[in-house]
Design an enzyme around this catalytic site. Structure first.
Site, short mmCIF file in Angstrom:
data_model
loop_
_atom_site.label_atom_id
_atom_site.label_comp_id
_atom_site.label_asym_id
_atom_site.label_seq_id
_atom_site.Cartn_x
_atom_site.Cartn_y
_atom_site.Cartn_z
N GLU A 62 -18.65 19.22 -2.24
CA GLU A 62 -18.69 20.49 -1.50
C GLU A 62 -19.76 20.50 -0.41
O GLU A 62 -20.47 21.48 -0.21
CB GLU A 62 -18.84 21.64 -2.50
CG GLU A 62 -17.61 21.71 -3.41
CD GLU A 62 -17.62 22.83 -4.42
OE1 GLU A 62 -18.71 23.35 -4.74
OE2 GLU A 62 -16.53 23.18 -4.89
N GLU A 115 -19.34 34.58 -8.36
CA GLU A 115 -19.56 33.76 -7.17
C GLU A 115 -19.14 34.57 -5.95
O GLU A 115 -17.97 34.90 -5.80
CB GLU A 115 -18.76 32.45 -7.23
CG GLU A 115 -19.19 31.54 -8.34
CD GLU A 115 -18.39 30.23 -8.41
OE1 GLU A 115 -17.78 29.85 -7.39
OE2 GLU A 115 -18.38 29.61 -9.48
N CYS A 147 -0.23 21.72 -18.88
CA CYS A 147 -0.30 20.28 -19.14
C CYS A 147 1.00 19.86 -19.85
O CYS A 147 1.55 20.60 -20.66
CB CYS A 147 -1.52 19.99 -20.01
SG CYS A 147 -1.55 18.30 -20.64
N GLU A 198 -13.66 28.79 -14.24
CA GLU A 198 -12.36 29.06 -13.61
C GLU A 198 -11.18 28.37 -14.29
O GLU A 198 -10.56 27.45 -13.73
CB GLU A 198 -12.41 28.67 -12.13
CG GLU A 198 -13.36 29.52 -11.31
CD GLU A 198 -13.22 29.30 -9.82
OE1 GLU A 198 -12.72 28.24 -9.41
OE2 GLU A 198 -13.61 30.20 -9.07
N CYS A 209 -6.99 18.31 -21.19
CA CYS A 209 -5.93 19.10 -21.78
C CYS A 209 -6.55 20.04 -22.82
O CYS A 209 -7.26 19.58 -23.71
CB CYS A 209 -4.91 18.17 -22.45
SG CYS A 209 -3.83 19.06 -23.59
N CYS A 266 1.47 16.81 -21.58
CA CYS A 266 1.23 15.61 -22.37
C CYS A 266 1.95 15.71 -23.73
O CYS A 266 2.51 16.75 -24.07
CB CYS A 266 -0.27 15.37 -22.56
SG CYS A 266 -1.04 16.50 -23.74
N TRP A 296 -12.98 24.31 1.13
CA TRP A 296 -11.70 23.81 0.64
C TRP A 296 -10.47 24.42 1.29
O TRP A 296 -9.35 24.01 1.02
CB TRP A 296 -11.62 24.04 -0.86
CG TRP A 296 -12.18 25.37 -1.30
CD1 TRP A 296 -13.44 25.59 -1.78
CD2 TRP A 296 -11.55 26.65 -1.24
NE1 TRP A 296 -13.63 26.93 -2.03
CE2 TRP A 296 -12.49 27.60 -1.72
CE3 TRP A 296 -10.29 27.10 -0.84
CZ2 TRP A 296 -12.21 28.96 -1.80
CZ3 TRP A 296 -10.01 28.47 -0.92
CH2 TRP A 296 -10.97 29.37 -1.40
#
Ligand code: GAL
Length: 637
Positions: A315, A267, A121, A112, A77, A123, A275
């Site tokens: 990967e 990249e 998040c 990323e 978080c 929480c 993926w």
């Protein structure tokens, strides 16, 4: 150069407080032996097991308050004070160790932000921070209740501690509440990144700091905000089933617009990813297509991912420049050739930038607001906004008309653009409307589409659509019709543009006041009623497109508008052949890319020179499947 380190926390700090730099020193030295510089990634996308075991409270939670467990990546978080502390320590330690190492030329923050939909998040720390953020934003509960329209469904708050996070609930949350939560979440990542930048900056002198934005990342995190303290911006260019060349072109355009500066690709895949639902290999020539496509919109650096196909970890099926047997792949051969070509091009490209006469506007809050209530939820694609943006983008791309995609805020200077398009810019304040009006008053041509300005910055409807814009656009929407996939209407132009185009899925029935109807619906009970209107204000024009449409409609509109505005294309080409240029002190470098699987012919301008051989090119150029040719027009030497 090589980027390393971005997931290596457990090796840098195998147990709490025990730092081990030996392996990283070694790696940097080996790379230096081969004259390779290093970009170091901070490793915070992968908190090590000792950290999450000792402090499970750093793990993020989803809308059901369920923990997102360790064992993968991005499991933290950004608001956790504990995690922020550990982040500060590891980033500071790295910066102390390598900050003035000449072999390290730059730094990448994390990896990323927002990837794997981790941008939000739920929480308890986030809950407390959200309440504090709201207090800061609104000052009083009265102001908050007013801005959120809390009276609806009896949600008037009388204590800050009553305000919930928009966690899983039986039905929709108040959209203004959710919108602020999205803003807060995005700000949290901006601040978390800033914490890293602060730890780095004072120790790394003038080395650059970048972040590798994920493909569509910024769905949850405002990319323009994240980019503000970075230079250059970079991003990860992955192509997979369903990603069209025009979508990738649009993402390149967004990356340039984040700073109005050239950027990097951090990249660049060289063949299949690991993926996606389906993972085709790159066909011969595809590395070149992807790399060269990025140069005209402003990419100044291209880093391949991965160097070597991995034999371990998540990967395993991902391609590399080297295969699992550590042998060069087809991608390696293509990358080598690209490198040699690039060396020859550098003098021609030096100082060049992407130039555009058309700008598109997008705002993250608008996008969140739009996707929160798409009012048309095609189950095949939950990103309604992307479709709205791609309608005009695609039509411009097909015409080889370069665009910028600037943030929709009154700091963006629109004065240099002949046309500005605001597709589904859902939130517009009165100040924003005034900014657009000033652009038109100064002679600009503004095209806004359905849903633009539907809500104000609080997420409330200021009046009949288009909200604060009716005065400028001279039109209001009487009704809006949202139809399921497969149900189309047709829009026929009656002035300016010609022809008719199928449109779906969202239609407004317009009531032109001060504007003229330039296109009408052809079907259904609103056949003959205005679908597109135009209003001229001095030299300026305000065009309202009352539908959310694909590129068919924009093609008709642009075929009329672009010549009228004298907006030039890089070159006219047939379907699937992209022609885009970069312009600099040495002249214009034109990139021709055949995205087709079949050969294509292009008619070049007189005097086109092959950038590599320096030979004049024949007027009729034959491009093979996925072929790229680079030429110069009007360049000396
Ligand atoms: C990127 C990520 C890399 C790697 C790659 C695989 O999104 O930054 O670490 O996972 O995808 O395609």
């Amino acid at each position: 150069m090589v980027r390393i380190g971005e997931f290596a926390w457990a090796e840098m700090e195998p147990t709490e407080g025990r730092l081990d730099w030996e392996w990283l020193d070694g790696a940097i030295s080996i790379l230096a032996d081969y004259n390779l510089k290093v970009v170091l990634g901070t490793p915070t996308a992968t908190p090590p097991p000792w950290l999450t075991t000792a402090h499970p409270e750093v793990l993020p939670r989803d809308e059901h308050r369920r923990v997102s467990h360790a064992g993968s990546r991005r499991h933290y978080c950004p608001n956790s004070p504990v995690y922020q502390d550990y982040t500060r320590k590891i980033v500071t330690a790295m910066a102390k160790r390598y900050g003035d190492d000449a072999r390290v030329i730059g730094w990448q923050t994390d990896n990323e932000f927002g990837c794997h939909d981790t941008g939000r998040c739920y929480c308890d720390v986030c809950l407390r921070r959200f309440r504090a953020w709201l207090q800061e934003r609104y000052g009083s509960l009265d102001a908050l209740n007013e801005a959120w329209g809390s009276v609806f469904w009896s949600a008037l708050y009388s204590d800050w501690n009553e305000i919930p996070l928009p966690r899983a609930a039986p039905a929709e949350h108040n959209p203004s509440h959710v919108l602020d939560f999205h803003r807060f979440s995005s700000d949290s990542w901006r601040d978390y990144q800033q914490l890293q930048i602060d730890a780095l900056r004072e120790r790394i002198s003038d080395r650059f700091i970048t972040h590798n934005f994920t493909l569509f990342s910024s769905r949850e995190v405002d990319g323009y905000d994240l980019a503000a303290p970075l230079d250059p911006v970079s991003w990860d260019n992955y192509h997979f089933h369903g990603t069209t060349p025009s979508i990738l072109a649009a993402i390149h355009d967004v990356r340039w617009a984040m700073k109005s500066r050239n950027y990097w690709v951090m990249e660049q895949q060289v063949s299949n990813v690991t993926w996606a639902p389906y993972n085709p290999t790159f066909r011969p020539g595809e590395v070149g297509l992807k790399v060269w496509q990025g140069v005209p919109p402003g990419a100044d650096g291209m880093v391949y991912f991965r160097w070597r196909a991995a034999r371990l970890g998540a990967e395993l099926y991902h391609s590399g420049l080297l295969n699992h047997g550590v042998r060069p792949t087809r991608g390696y051969a293509e990358a080598s050739e690209i490198g040699q070509t690039l060396n020859k091009l550098v003098p021609m490209l030096e100082g060049s930038v992407p130039q555009a006469e058309v700008d598109l506007l997008q705002g993250y809050a608008s996008r969140w607001s739009f996707d929160l209530q798409p009012h048309n939820r095609d189950s095949r694609d939950d990103e309604a906004f992307r479709r709205a943006l791609m309608g005009p983008c695609e039509a411009l791309w097909v015409r080889n008309v370069p665009v910028h995609i600037l943030p929709a805020c009154s700091d963006s200077d629109l004065s240099g653009y002949k046309a500005v398009i605001a597709p589904a810019l859902n939130l517009l304040s009165s100040k924003g409307a005034e900014w657009l009006a000033a652009y038109v008053r100064h002679g600009g041509t503004l095209v806004v589409t359905a849903r633009t300005g539907f809500k104000d910055e609080r997420g409330q409807v200021p009046g009949p659509p288009p909200g604060h814009l009716p005065e400028l656009m001279g039109v209001t929407a009487e009704e809006f019709d949202s139809l399921p996939p497969g149900r189309v209407n047709h829009v026929r132009f009656v002035e300016g543009a010609t022809g008719s185009a199928p449109v779906s899925p969202w239609f407004e029935v317009l009531d032109p006041g001060a504007a003229r109807s330039v296109a009408v619906y052809e079907d259904d009970y609103y056949a003959g009623r205005p679908a597109v209107t135009m209003r001229e204000l001095g030299q300026g024009r305000a065009i309202y497109v009352g539908v959310l449409a694909g590129s068919d409609l924009y093609s008709l509109l642009l075929d009329w508008l672009l010549p009228l505005l004298d907006v030039g294309a890089a070159l006219e080409t047939r379907d699937g052949v992209e022609a885009m240029a970069r312009v600099g002190p040495a002249g214009k470098v034109l990139f021709l890319l055949n995205h087709n699987r079949a050969p294509a012919t292009v008619t070049l301008l007189e005097g086109t020179i092959d950038a590599l051989t320096k030979e004049p090119m024949a007027r009729q150029l034959e491009l093979g499947p996925r072929d790229v040719r680079i030429s110069t027009v009007g360049m000396d030497g």
